[in-house]
Design a protein around this motif. Sequence first.
Motif, PDB file in Angstrom:
ATOM      1  N   GLU A  47       0.822  -1.220   0.000  1.00 37.18           N
ATOM      2  CA  GLU A  47       0.000   0.000   0.000  1.00 37.18           C
ATOM      3  C   GLU A  47       0.852   1.264   0.000  1.00 37.18           C
ATOM      4  O   GLU A  47       0.348   2.353  -0.226  1.00 37.18           O
ATOM      5  N   ASP A  48       2.133   1.118   0.267  1.00 38.69           N
ATOM      6  CA  ASP A  48       3.036   2.262   0.388  1.00 38.69           C
ATOM      7  C   ASP A  48       3.922   2.357  -0.860  1.00 38.69           C
ATOM      8  O   ASP A  48       4.699   1.439  -1.131  1.00 38.69           O
ATOM      9  N   PRO A  49       3.818   3.445  -1.618  1.00 39.58           N
ATOM     10  CA  PRO A  49       4.626   3.575  -2.843  1.00 39.58           C
ATOM     11  C   PRO A  49       6.129   3.405  -2.590  1.00 39.58           C
ATOM     12  O   PRO A  49       6.818   2.781  -3.395  1.00 39.58           O
ATOM     13  N   GLU A  50       6.621   3.929  -1.483  1.00 38.15           N
ATOM     14  CA  GLU A  50       8.046   3.771  -1.157  1.00 38.15           C
ATOM     15  C   GLU A  50       8.357   2.312  -0.842  1.00 38.15           C
ATOM     16  O   GLU A  50       9.410   1.791  -1.219  1.00 38.15           O
ATOM     17  N   GLY A  51       7.428   1.632  -0.170  1.00 40.43           N
ATOM     18  CA  GLY A  51       7.592   0.220   0.132  1.00 40.43           C
ATOM     19  C   GLY A  51       7.647  -0.614  -1.136  1.00 40.43           C
ATOM     20  O   GLY A  51       8.499  -1.506  -1.271  1.00 40.43           O
ATOM     21  N   VAL A  52       6.759  -0.315  -2.082  1.00 43.35           N
ATOM     22  CA  VAL A  52       6.741  -1.031  -3.368  1.00 43.35           C
ATOM     23  C   VAL A  52       8.058  -0.793  -4.103  1.00 43.35           C
ATOM     24  O   VAL A  52       8.645  -1.729  -4.647  1.00 43.35           O
ATOM     25  N   LYS A  53       8.538   0.443  -4.074  1.00 43.75           N
ATOM     26  CA  LYS A  53       9.794   0.779  -4.747  1.00 43.75           C
ATOM     27  C   LYS A  53      10.944  -0.044  -4.169  1.00 43.75           C
ATOM     28  O   LYS A  53      11.734  -0.631  -4.919  1.00 43.75           O
ATOM     29  N   ARG A  54      11.040  -0.109  -2.844  1.00 47.38           N
ATOM     30  CA  ARG A  54      12.127  -0.857  -2.199  1.00 47.38           C
ATOM     31  C   ARG A  54      11.971  -2.364  -2.428  1.00 47.38           C
ATOM     32  O   ARG A  54      12.952  -3.078  -2.643  1.00 47.38           O
ATOM     33  N   PHE A  55      10.738  -2.866  -2.378  1.00 47.16           N
ATOM     34  CA  PHE A  55      10.481  -4.294  -2.589  1.00 47.16           C
ATOM     35  C   PHE A  55      10.843  -4.683  -4.023  1.00 47.16           C
ATOM     36  O   PHE A  55      11.452  -5.722  -4.266  1.00 47.16           O
ATOM     37  N   ARG A  56      10.484  -3.821  -4.981  1.00 49.15           N
ATOM     38  CA  ARG A  56      10.837  -4.074  -6.384  1.00 49.15           C
ATOM     39  C   ARG A  56      12.343  -4.116  -6.563  1.00 49.15           C
ATOM     40  O   ARG A  56      12.877  -4.969  -7.271  1.00 49.15           O
ATOM     41  N   GLU A  57      13.028  -3.181  -5.920  1.00 47.60           N
ATOM     42  CA  GLU A  57      14.488  -3.128  -5.979  1.00 47.60           C
ATOM     43  C   GLU A  57      15.081  -4.460  -5.479  1.00 47.60           C
ATOM     44  O   GLU A  57      15.990  -5.014  -6.092  1.00 47.60           O
ATOM     45  N   PHE A  58      14.520  -4.958  -4.379  1.00 47.84           N
ATOM     46  CA  PHE A  58      14.971  -6.234  -3.814  1.00 47.84           C
ATOM     47  C   PHE A  58      14.653  -7.387  -4.768  1.00 47.84           C
ATOM     48  O   PHE A  58      15.510  -8.228  -5.044  1.00 47.84           O
TER      49      PHE A  58
END
Length: 181
Positions: A47-58
């Motif tokens: 639900e958090d755009p920053e969280g999605v960004k970091r998860f995608r990076e991982f």
Amino acid sequence: MFNRAVSRLSRKRPPLEINDSDGNPSSSQQSLKGTSRWTASLENLLEDPEGVKRFREFLKKEFSEENVLFWLACEEFKKTQDKKQMQEKAKEIYMTFLSSKASSQVNVEGQSRLNETILEEPHPLMFQKLQDQIFNLMKYDSYSRFLKSDIFLKHKRAEEQEENSLEAQTVAKRASRIYNT
């Protein structure tokens, strides 16, 4: 009489809000933010755009970014109202993630049963079972590794340092008010 007392006690009351000296809710009353929310659940992370960004990076480093991209595409697809647009998006999701020739193929059971004929009559939940499979794959596999990853831990440390810096500024403001009065 006992039942009435229990009834009164069990009624929902608004939580008592405790404010700090600046009139802001105290930190124990504020909702979880950032990495704290992410650790609570995969749902919060997504639900958090920053969280999605970091998860995608991982996931990119793990060569499985297609999982979160598929999940996000399905979420967006569910919001589509226009039938023609829905057909286009359904075909795009199928060709990108599900077809045998997909550029970012996800590994889901039953993908062979989903063929192009279903794309002619799309509906918002047509990918739901496959999306749920990918969600569970992420939840029980990559999510737990993400929470132990350098990407997550570095972001968490940076967030904590920022919080500590803000806390120090607040303490300094309070101290200056006390000594300047």
